[in-house]
Design a protein around this motif. Structure first.
Motif, mmCIF file in Angstrom:
data_model
loop_
_atom_site.group_PDB
_atom_site.id
_atom_site.type_symbol
_atom_site.label_atom_id
_atom_site.label_comp_id
_atom_site.label_asym_id
_atom_site.label_seq_id
_atom_site.Cartn_x
_atom_site.Cartn_y
_atom_site.Cartn_z
ATOM 1 N N PHE A 295 43.089 49.850 20.400
ATOM 2 C CA PHE A 295 42.578 49.091 21.550
ATOM 3 C C PHE A 295 41.881 50.028 22.529
ATOM 4 O O PHE A 295 42.122 51.239 22.508
ATOM 5 C CB PHE A 295 43.740 48.383 22.279
ATOM 6 C CG PHE A 295 44.519 47.481 21.362
ATOM 7 C CD1 PHE A 295 44.076 46.196 21.096
ATOM 8 C CD2 PHE A 295 45.679 47.926 20.741
ATOM 9 C CE1 PHE A 295 44.773 45.374 20.216
ATOM 10 C CE2 PHE A 295 46.380 47.103 19.865
ATOM 11 C CZ PHE A 295 45.917 45.819 19.611
ATOM 12 N N CYS B 9 36.178 41.315 17.543
ATOM 13 C CA CYS B 9 37.501 41.188 16.910
ATOM 14 C C CYS B 9 37.749 39.724 16.550
ATOM 15 O O CYS B 9 36.807 38.945 16.343
ATOM 16 C CB CYS B 9 38.608 41.723 17.811
ATOM 17 S SG CYS B 9 40.203 41.878 16.956
ATOM 18 N N ARG C 13 54.794 46.697 17.677
ATOM 19 C CA ARG C 13 53.457 47.067 18.198
ATOM 20 C C ARG C 13 53.551 47.163 19.723
ATOM 21 O O ARG C 13 54.186 46.311 20.347
ATOM 22 C CB ARG C 13 52.385 46.026 17.810
ATOM 23 C CG ARG C 13 52.098 45.978 16.318
ATOM 24 C CD ARG C 13 50.880 45.118 16.010
ATOM 25 N NE ARG C 13 49.635 45.808 16.287
ATOM 26 C CZ ARG C 13 48.431 45.207 16.252
ATOM 27 N NH1 ARG C 13 48.333 43.917 15.979
ATOM 28 N NH2 ARG C 13 47.331 45.894 16.488
ATOM 29 N N ASN D 85 41.840 45.341 25.000
ATOM 30 C CA ASN D 85 41.527 44.475 23.856
ATOM 31 C C ASN D 85 41.101 45.397 22.719
ATOM 32 O O ASN D 85 41.036 46.631 22.869
ATOM 33 C CB ASN D 85 40.438 43.467 24.218
ATOM 34 C CG ASN D 85 40.248 42.407 23.139
ATOM 35 O OD1 ASN D 85 41.230 41.806 22.673
ATOM 36 N ND2 ASN D 85 39.037 42.188 22.695
ATOM 37 N N LYS D 86 40.809 44.805 21.593
ATOM 38 C CA LYS D 86 40.457 45.572 20.385
ATOM 39 C C LYS D 86 39.463 46.681 20.672
ATOM 40 O O LYS D 86 38.518 46.497 21.452
ATOM 41 C CB LYS D 86 39.898 44.584 19.353
ATOM 42 C CG LYS D 86 39.462 45.179 18.047
ATOM 43 C CD LYS D 86 40.537 46.009 17.367
ATOM 44 C CE LYS D 86 41.860 45.302 17.188
ATOM 45 N NZ LYS D 86 42.972 46.227 16.797
ATOM 46 N N ARG E 107 48.655 38.726 13.433
ATOM 47 C CA ARG E 107 48.119 39.587 14.483
ATOM 48 C C ARG E 107 47.375 38.731 15.492
ATOM 49 O O ARG E 107 47.179 37.532 15.302
ATOM 50 C CB ARG E 107 47.271 40.740 13.920
ATOM 51 C CG ARG E 107 46.470 40.486 12.677
ATOM 52 C CD ARG E 107 45.270 39.601 12.815
ATOM 53 N NE ARG E 107 44.441 39.921 13.942
ATOM 54 C CZ ARG E 107 43.702 39.035 14.585
ATOM 55 N NH1 ARG E 107 43.680 37.761 14.212
ATOM 56 N NH2 ARG E 107 42.968 39.365 15.609
ATOM 57 N N GLY E 108 46.935 39.411 16.579
ATOM 58 C CA GLY E 108 46.356 38.663 17.688
ATOM 59 C C GLY E 108 47.480 38.357 18.662
ATOM 60 O O GLY E 108 48.545 37.869 18.255
ATOM 61 N N ALA E 109 47.225 38.641 19.948
ATOM 62 C CA ALA E 109 48.321 38.600 20.926
ATOM 63 C C ALA E 109 49.110 37.281 20.945
ATOM 64 O O ALA E 109 50.347 37.296 20.814
ATOM 65 C CB ALA E 109 47.771 38.943 22.307
ATOM 66 N N PRO E 110 48.458 36.108 21.071
ATOM 67 C CA PRO E 110 49.269 34.883 21.131
ATOM 68 C C PRO E 110 50.050 34.626 19.838
ATOM 69 O O PRO E 110 51.215 34.204 19.884
ATOM 70 C CB PRO E 110 48.232 33.770 21.360
ATOM 71 C CG PRO E 110 47.013 34.466 21.886
ATOM 72 C CD PRO E 110 47.023 35.823 21.285
ATOM 73 N N CYS F 186 42.190 39.246 24.693
ATOM 74 C CA CYS F 186 42.799 40.427 25.315
ATOM 75 C C CYS F 186 44.243 40.550 24.826
ATOM 76 O O CYS F 186 44.854 39.574 24.393
ATOM 77 C CB CYS F 186 42.777 40.326 26.819
ATOM 78 S SG CYS F 186 43.611 38.885 27.432
ATOM 79 N N ASP F 187 44.724 41.767 24.908
ATOM 80 C CA ASP F 187 46.110 42.034 24.512
ATOM 81 C C ASP F 187 47.014 42.263 25.713
ATOM 82 O O ASP F 187 48.216 42.031 25.646
ATOM 83 C CB ASP F 187 46.169 43.226 23.568
ATOM 84 C CG ASP F 187 45.633 42.819 22.212
ATOM 85 O OD1 ASP F 187 44.406 42.788 22.045
ATOM 86 O OD2 ASP F 187 46.451 42.460 21.347
ATOM 87 N N ALA G 189 44.374 34.077 15.533
ATOM 88 C CA ALA G 189 45.093 34.940 16.472
ATOM 89 C C ALA G 189 45.993 34.127 17.388
ATOM 90 O O ALA G 189 46.635 34.668 18.286
ATOM 91 C CB ALA G 189 44.081 35.723 17.311
ATOM 92 N N ALA H 78 39.741 36.628 18.182
ATOM 93 C CA ALA H 78 40.593 35.952 19.164
ATOM 94 C C ALA H 78 40.468 34.472 18.865
ATOM 95 O O ALA H 78 40.261 33.640 19.744
ATOM 96 C CB ALA H 78 40.141 36.298 20.571
ATOM 97 N N GLN I 211 38.425 42.709 11.704
ATOM 98 C CA GLN I 211 38.898 41.356 12.053
ATOM 99 C C GLN I 211 37.736 40.403 12.300
ATOM 100 O O GLN I 211 37.848 39.203 12.066
ATOM 101 C CB GLN I 211 39.793 41.400 13.312
ATOM 102 C CG GLN I 211 41.147 42.039 13.100
ATOM 103 C CD GLN I 211 41.131 43.520 13.436
ATOM 104 O OE1 GLN I 211 40.117 44.202 13.311
ATOM 105 N NE2 GLN I 211 42.277 44.043 13.839
ATOM 106 N N THR J 212 41.544 31.859 21.670
ATOM 107 C CA THR J 212 41.225 31.979 23.102
ATOM 108 C C THR J 212 39.711 32.139 23.262
ATOM 109 O O THR J 212 39.042 31.238 23.742
ATOM 110 C CB THR J 212 41.986 33.156 23.739
ATOM 111 O OG1 THR J 212 41.661 34.368 23.057
ATOM 112 C CG2 THR J 212 43.478 32.928 23.701
HETATM 113 O O1 MRU Z 1 44.980 44.481 16.207
HETATM 114 P P1 MRU Z 1 44.830 42.999 16.384
HETATM 115 O O2 MRU Z 1 44.057 42.347 15.286
HETATM 116 O O3 MRU Z 1 46.141 42.322 16.665
HETATM 117 O O4 MRU Z 1 43.948 42.869 17.705
HETATM 118 C C1 MRU Z 1 43.634 41.597 18.180
HETATM 119 C C2 MRU Z 1 42.794 41.597 19.393
HETATM 120 O O5 MRU Z 1 42.440 42.617 19.931
HETATM 121 C C3 MRU Z 1 42.504 40.249 19.993
HETATM 122 O O6 MRU Z 1 41.247 40.236 20.591
HETATM 123 C C4 MRU Z 1 43.565 39.922 21.045
HETATM 124 O O7 MRU Z 1 44.854 40.072 20.516
HETATM 125 C C5 MRU Z 1 43.419 38.549 21.577
HETATM 126 S S1 MRU Z 1 43.801 37.324 20.395
HETATM 127 C C6 MRU Z 1 43.607 35.803 21.121
#
Ligand code: MRU
Length: 358
Positions: free
Chosen positions: A324, A166, A96, A256-257, A53-56, A245-246, A172, A168, A205, A178
């Motif tokens: 989010f 959360c 997702r 974001n979360k 999980r986590g955007a990147p 951020c997502d 993530a 990041a 998280q 990040t």
């Molecule tokens: O539901 P998640 O755990 O995937 O949510 C993650 C977040 O909200 C992170 O802050 C976001 O993805 C940035 S990760 C560098």
């Protein structure tokens, strides 16, 4: 020396075993367990269940995932290959909805297929190109997070208190994270930050992942419940907030979360700068404002029972569980990208960042 969580790859490709290897983040911090994923269903489940999980990190996993699935397609005929590729791509994309890195990575891989086909490549050559691209996505992620770390570090001073929400972090992304990148770079350079990690209800998280990875790195980290950030900001313990951020809309509104927008509102009240750390892969130029961002809704059980020894809410109670929220652009002091820091109004400053990307 004993291995820590920082010695494991969040996401890795094991070519010999045709496997996507991830740390199962649902087991942390109790147990570091690696999962080897081979099938489309396994990869989809791992993303949906937040094992990765986590955007990147979702973007990197999607890149490796679609490469492995493409590699398993048993046809030398391009039309048949591409039909199956698109089916896999659509399927993974449905795991997702909010983190744009998922579709960003899948589209990037799709473009590789189309470009290579137009250039006359065979299916075998296209597969090799996909492999290279998936590795490039991960390598770029590491360099991008480091650049975000440098730009973020310039916004704070040694000894500062930093709050994050959360995870990041490294977990993530691939390395540095990040929002944690300025913290890790500061740690290397003796900045002596005091970090406050919001626990981040309902999936924790912050408690399970951020507190764990920062503690493993020797960072001075204090875990707080989500409802405590106002108090510590009022007490002057926080000089900056860094969050991930997502999806960032073109006007700077940022998903974001869940809970991030509350932190931003409180930070504004107490005059604490609130920074969003955003690799440009997280900026969705085609989404005009935060109102256009699809917010993932998750199962009620995550609120009523998960992480508790026994269910703690009455059976049948109505639950609202958005994963989010969207922080309004005007609450964000700066959006820290790998190309520099964008400032409000973001409609213009993000376009300037976009020009640097060309
Ligand atoms: O539901 P998640 O755990 O995937 O949510 C993650 C977040 O909200 C992170 O802050 C976001 O993805 C940035 S990760 C560098």
């Amino acid at each position: 020396m004993e291995k820590t969580i920082l010695d494991y790859d969040t996401v890795a490709l094991d070519d010999a075993d045709n496997a996507l290897v991830i740390i199962d983040q649902t087991k942390l911090p109790e147990k570091i367990e690696l999962l080897r994923l081979h099938t489309a269903q396994e990869i989809w489940d791992a993303i949906y269940l937040l094992q990765v999980r986590g955007a990147p990190a979702i973007g990197v996993a999607a890149g490796y995932g679609i490469y492995l699935l493409a590699n398993s397609i048993d046809s030398e005929d391009f039309d048949e290959f591409y039909k199956q590729f698109c089916t896999y791509k659509q399927y993974l994309d449905s795991s997702r909805p909010t983190a744009v890195n998922l579709s960003w990575a899948l589209n990037r891989m799709d473009q590789v297929v189309c470009r290579a086909h137009e250039a006359g490549s065979t299916v075998a050559q296209i597969k090799e190109e996909l492999r290279r691209e998936s590795i490039a996505i991960q390598e770029e992620d590491i360099a991008i997070c480091r650049a975000i770390g440098e730009h973020g570090l310039a916004l704070v001073k040694p000894g500062d208190g930093i709050l994050t929400h959360c995870n990041a972090g490294k977990l993530a992304a691939s390395r540095y994270g990040t929002a944690t990148a300025p913290i890790y770079l500061g740690q290397e350079r003796g900045y002596g930050f005091h970090v406050y990690a919001d626990e981040t209800r309902p999936l924790l998280q912050g408690a399970r992942l951020t507190a764990f990875e920062l503690q493993s790195a020797g960072v001075d980290v204090t875990l707080i419940c989500d409802n405590m950030s106002g108090m510590i900001m009022k007490q002057g313990k926080v000089q900056a907030v860094f969050v991930g951020c997502d999806r960032v809309a073109a006007n700077g509104d940022t998903a974001n979360k869940i809970g991030t927008s509350v932190v931003a509102t409180v930070a504004k009240r107490y005059g604490v700068p609130f920074y969003v750390c955003a690799p440009t892969s997280t900026i969705d130029w085609s989404t005009p404002t935060g109102d256009d961002i699809v917010i993932e809704q998750r199962k009620p059980e995550e609120v009523t029972e998960m992480w508790y020894a026994s269910r703690m809410a009455p059976e049948g109670v109505k639950v609202f569980n958005p994963a989010f929220d969207v922080t309004d652009a005007e609450l964000i002091t700066g959006i820290v990208t790998e190309y520099g820091v964008a400032r409000y109004p973001y409609t213009e400053s993000l376009q300037e960042i976009r020009q640097k990307m060309q």
